[in-house]
Design an enzyme around this catalytic site. Structure first.
Site, mmCIF file in Angstrom:
data_model
loop_
_atom_site.group_PDB
_atom_site.id
_atom_site.type_symbol
_atom_site.label_atom_id
_atom_site.label_comp_id
_atom_site.label_asym_id
_atom_site.label_seq_id
_atom_site.Cartn_x
_atom_site.Cartn_y
_atom_site.Cartn_z
ATOM 1 N N GLY A 51 0.950 -46.625 55.469
ATOM 2 C CA GLY A 51 1.789 -46.792 54.294
ATOM 3 C C GLY A 51 1.548 -45.737 53.220
ATOM 4 N NE ARG A 73 3.584 -52.189 44.782
ATOM 5 C CZ ARG A 73 3.319 -53.459 45.111
ATOM 6 N NH1 ARG A 73 3.195 -54.368 44.171
ATOM 7 N NH2 ARG A 73 3.159 -53.800 46.380
ATOM 8 C CE1 TYR A 112 -30.131 -22.325 36.411
ATOM 9 C CE2 TYR A 112 -30.789 -20.022 36.325
ATOM 10 C CZ TYR A 112 -30.171 -21.064 36.984
ATOM 11 O OH TYR A 112 -29.598 -20.858 38.204
ATOM 12 N NE ARG A 162 -45.782 -9.911 22.329
ATOM 13 C CZ ARG A 162 -46.497 -11.005 22.139
ATOM 14 N NH1 ARG A 162 -45.993 -12.180 22.459
ATOM 15 N NH2 ARG A 162 -47.703 -10.935 21.640
#
Length: 510
Positions: free
Chosen positions: A15, A19, A372, A446
């Site tokens: 089917g 609806r 992360y 750094r």
């Protein structure tokens, strides 16, 4: 020793489900870990049928693909033109001409059907040697459903669709659940005699009962113990209602096995999930797919786990995980995201605003916050400083970072893969690590800090910052500020690297 019964299961799944107002075939709409069709096939599975035939029609290719995934042994049969349930069953049986014994027919949209109920229907049918047996249920509101009409002796007289029923028949509350057991030979004979003389102009499978009864064949009714099992689905509202009913059934079953659900109304557990005794699930939690939760683990509040394994005694709070593993006694969250192949060993920690993907975090190691971790291996008892990023992607390929055991990495580090930090090594805060750091070494990468005294008073005169600086005595050296220096250069300093050791505070712990 009695011979086992030959059985064929036919599932009606052709089917359109207009609806539902969906491009997805009705039987493929999901609820709690399975599709509607998947739930029906699961309910029929304990019958151990010789053949399972699924009648497909609307969205046939999608339904076939789904069957390949969940029931590869099932045989899909196309009903190209939907001409009724009798027509569908006739097509199904033509695909299995050797089928004998009992034929079980089930609508494909009854997801709450229990295997025990299907088994009881078939047992009653076979023990009575009936030609056909219908599963019935007493419902509060029979609107839209076929009615079971009995004779004065309480025997089945006929099954009447509502659109063909008279007012007296519509008042009957015993309904046809759309689930049947037939003797295969007598069913085949009756299907060939079906008429389309009804309101829909279709071949009704239910008319088989009238034909068999008229021929003097024994037909029977088996009443389901709980009418809720027979509820079908025709639109999104009914689907949501079925989902809630199934949620309550699943949650009650887990609580009775010794799992604590602190707020069952906001806890959604797929039927495919497994939980051990003494697990605790807090409110607003969803456990999906192949998720497994160990004994004594604490899940929630506000957690979604998909295909995730959580070990005994672990905790996951206000987090989302997909395809991850959380080891025994490990902790996750709040506000963490574990992506596929994130693996946390025992007593590891992934903390607040941390994302982990395709990485292994060793026993007792910690990634406490704002980090992360992608495509990485972290050893045991290592601490990853806050605000670190494992830079795993070069725009074309993914690369891996390896951090050893008992290492301490500084806050605001970038690990540019492929790179390795050895056992017991440290890295200084603010470093961009592009070269391997040997075991026991300190990695520093750094710029040297340079303070330009009086810069604010000289270059930002009249601002609130300059006034505050003057009050604090920060005007010293203002006349020495070189006018040729650009604002950017003065604010950031020149890039001057150092090779010395770090000072206090260069690494962050939890």
């Amino acid at each position: 020793m009695p011979q086992p019964h030959l059985r064929t299961v036919v599932v009606l799944a052709a089917g359109e489900g207009k609806r539902m107002k969906s491009t997805l075939p009705k039987v493929l709409h999901p609820l709690l870990g399975r599709t509607l069709l998947g739930h029906v096939l699961s309910a029929a599975a304990p019958l151990a049928a010789d053949r399972t035939v699924v009648v497909v029609g609307h969205g046939a290719d999608q339904v076939r693909s789904h069957l390949d995934e969940i029931a590869p042994d099932a045989t899909p049969v196309l009903q190209a033109e939907q001409l009724g349930t009798g027509h569908a069953v006739r097509i199904a049986l033509e695909a299995v001409p050797e089928g004998a014994g009992t034929v079980v027919v089930i609508n494909g949209d009854v997801p709450l059907l229990r295997p025990e109920t299907v088994g009881a229907l078939v047992t009653a049918h076979e023990e009575a040697a009936a030609a056909a047996t219908v599963l019935a249920a007493e419902v509060p509101d029979p609107t839209g459903l076929g009615r079971i009409v009995r004779d004065a002796d309480g025997r089945l007289e006929q099954i009447v669709e509502e659109r063909d029923a008279d007012p007296a028949q519509r008042a009957i509350r015993e309904i046809n659940a759309g689930i049947y057991a037939f003797d295969a030979a007598r069913l085949r004979d009756a299907l060939g005699k079906l008429s389309t003389d009804n309101d829909q102009g279709e071949e009704y499978l239910t008319d088989v009962f009238g034909l068999l009864r008229s021929a003097g064949e024994p037909v029977a009714v088996h009443v389901a113990a709980d009418h809720v099992e027979t509820l079908g689905c025709n639109d999104r509202v009914e689907l949501a209602s079925l989902r809630r009913l199934l949620r309550d059934r699943v949650n009650e079953a887990w609580m009775r096995t010794g799992v604590s659900l602190l707020d069952p109304a906001t806890t959604w557990i797929d039927v495919t999930v497994a939980l051990d005794r003494d697990a605790v699930v807090d409110q607003n939690t969803q456990l999906r797919g192949a998720t497994v939760v160990g004994s004594g683990a604490l899940i929630g509040p506000d957690v979604t786990l998909v295909d995730t394994i959580v070990g005994p005694g672990a905790s996951v709070v206000r987090s989302h995980a997909v395809g991850a593993e959380v080891g025994e006694g490990a902790s996750v969250g709040p506000y963490a995201y574990l992506r596929p192949a994130a693996r946390l060993a025992g007593k590891a920690k992934v903390g607040t605003f941390v994302e982990v993907k395709n990485s292994q975090i060793g026993a007792g190691s910690k990634v406490p916050h704002l980090t992360y971790v992608g495509d990485a291996t972290i050893g045991e008892q290592t601490n990853i400083g806050a605000a670190s990023v494992f830079v795993n992607y070069d725009g074309v390929n993914k690369h891996r970072t390896v951090i050893g055991s008992h290492a301490r990495t500084g806050a605001d580090n970038m690990f540019v893969a492929p790179v390795e930090v050895g056992d017991g090594a440290y890295t200084a805060a603010g470093s961009v690590i592009v070269d391997d750091v040997p075991a026991g070494a300190m990695g520093v990468a750094r710029a040297r800090q340079r303070n330009i005294e009086g810069w604010v008073v000289k270059r930002r005169a009249g601002t609130a910052a300059a006034e505050a600086a003057q009050r604090a005595g920060g005007a010293k050296g203002a006349s020495d500020v070189a006018p040729a220096a650009s604002d950017s250069e003065a604010m950031h300093g020149r890039a001057e690297t150092v090779g010395g050791t770090s000072g206090p505070g260069d690494t962050a712990t939890d």
